[in-house]
Design an enzyme around this catalytic site. Sequence first.
Site, PDB file in Angstrom:
ATOM      1  CG  ASP A 147      -1.927   1.133   1.193  1.00 51.55           C
ATOM      2  OD1 ASP A 147      -3.021   0.924   0.649  1.00 51.55           O
ATOM      3  OD2 ASP A 147      -1.618   2.230   1.716  1.00 51.55           O
ATOM      4  CB  ILE A 148       1.035   4.234  -2.222  1.00 54.12           C
ATOM      5  CG1 ILE A 148       1.376   3.360  -3.433  1.00 54.12           C
ATOM      6  CG2 ILE A 148       1.828   5.536  -2.269  1.00 54.12           C
ATOM      7  CD1 ILE A 148       0.974   3.974  -4.758  1.00 54.12           C
ATOM      8  CG  ASN A 181      -5.229  11.071  -5.423  1.00 53.39           C
ATOM      9  OD1 ASN A 181      -4.587  11.242  -6.454  1.00 53.39           O
ATOM     10  ND2 ASN A 181      -5.794   9.919  -5.134  1.00 53.39           N
ATOM     11  CD  GLU A 195      -4.719   3.925  -1.455  1.00 52.94           C
ATOM     12  OE1 GLU A 195      -4.956   4.296  -0.299  1.00 52.94           O
ATOM     13  OE2 GLU A 195      -5.570   3.957  -2.360  1.00 52.94           O
ATOM     14  CG  ASP A 246      -4.147   8.862 -12.278  1.00 50.96           C
ATOM     15  OD1 ASP A 246      -4.580   8.297 -11.259  1.00 50.96           O
ATOM     16  OD2 ASP A 246      -4.876   9.347 -13.157  1.00 50.96           O
TER      17      ASP A 246
END
Length: 343
Positions: free
Chosen positions: A215-216, A223, A258, A232
């Site tokens: 997971d980022i 965002n 993500e 993106d």
Amino acid sequence: MIQHNQNIEQTADILRLAVPKMTDLNIPVTPENYAIWYDYFAETNLNLKRAIDGLIANKVVFTHNVNAGLYNRFIEERSPEIIENVQIETQILIKSLFNKIDEITEGTSSFGDNLHQFGDQLQQNPTAEVLSDLVLNLVAEVDQVIADNAKMKADLSTLGEELYNLKGEMDNLSKVAMTDELTSLNNRRAYETFALEQLTRFQEAQVDCCLLLIDIDHFKIFNDTYGHLIGDKVLAYVALALKNAVKGDDFVARYGGEEFIIMLPDTKIADALMVAEKLRERICAKQLTIGKETKQNLGHITVSIGVSKFKTGDDLDTLLARADKQLYLAKSDGRNCVKYYQE
């Protein structure tokens, strides 16, 4: 092919951008391919633009299948109709094959009947004149069979080519259905198919297989601060790092949002943890910048990783749930780390 209302000047501007870019990427300037890149530079289709940006970021070669996939998915925008059309075409081809087989059967049966009649007439001691007619008729029959067979061979060859083209179209549709549009990685559906295969291997032969759930960190901040286009780009950057990290039978997919997944078949947990740690270090080592002119620095992108492995009694949900639990612990422990609980 292209149905937009831009004036001539706007169309010319897009032409001057699209054709050189297609040439640079070795993409044939066909009507279908130009329609893709016209929409890309016209920015009338955000999903198409995101998909192409993802392909470029991941250094994907724009092969015929990739171009066809983009056209089918974003220009025609009727993938269900395409699948239905392929099914109908296949049914038509199969019916044509059966008809050809029936023609062959009827032709050989007729020829066999005529041969029997010829044999019966020979046993009746025919005159020289009748015998001459019989031989001429037989020669004509043989010539007709040869001609019919030649035509049949050509017809079957054409049908074979059509079936081959249909197979290519179905392969292309299958590839598109299993690919994440933005990152060009495998998607969740592809992961579930692959994971079921690995689960079966484990259940039948206890073959090791480990899962990394990635997971980022703080992705929502990217965002909210920079906008979804920059978000993106972050996704594309991480996707490329994951793609470069896998090898052999290793499998990487975008699971959703993500979150990404890597499956490592035939891999012990100790080795899986080493892969996860190297991956985490590689991603956070680079500072991500955006903008050719401004070179805006987004700082270090980091990921948290939860690791699990197949164990007796597992299904896909339990395997993923354990990795998700470890991912939650990694987030709670400050992020940018790898967690695995030794059961």
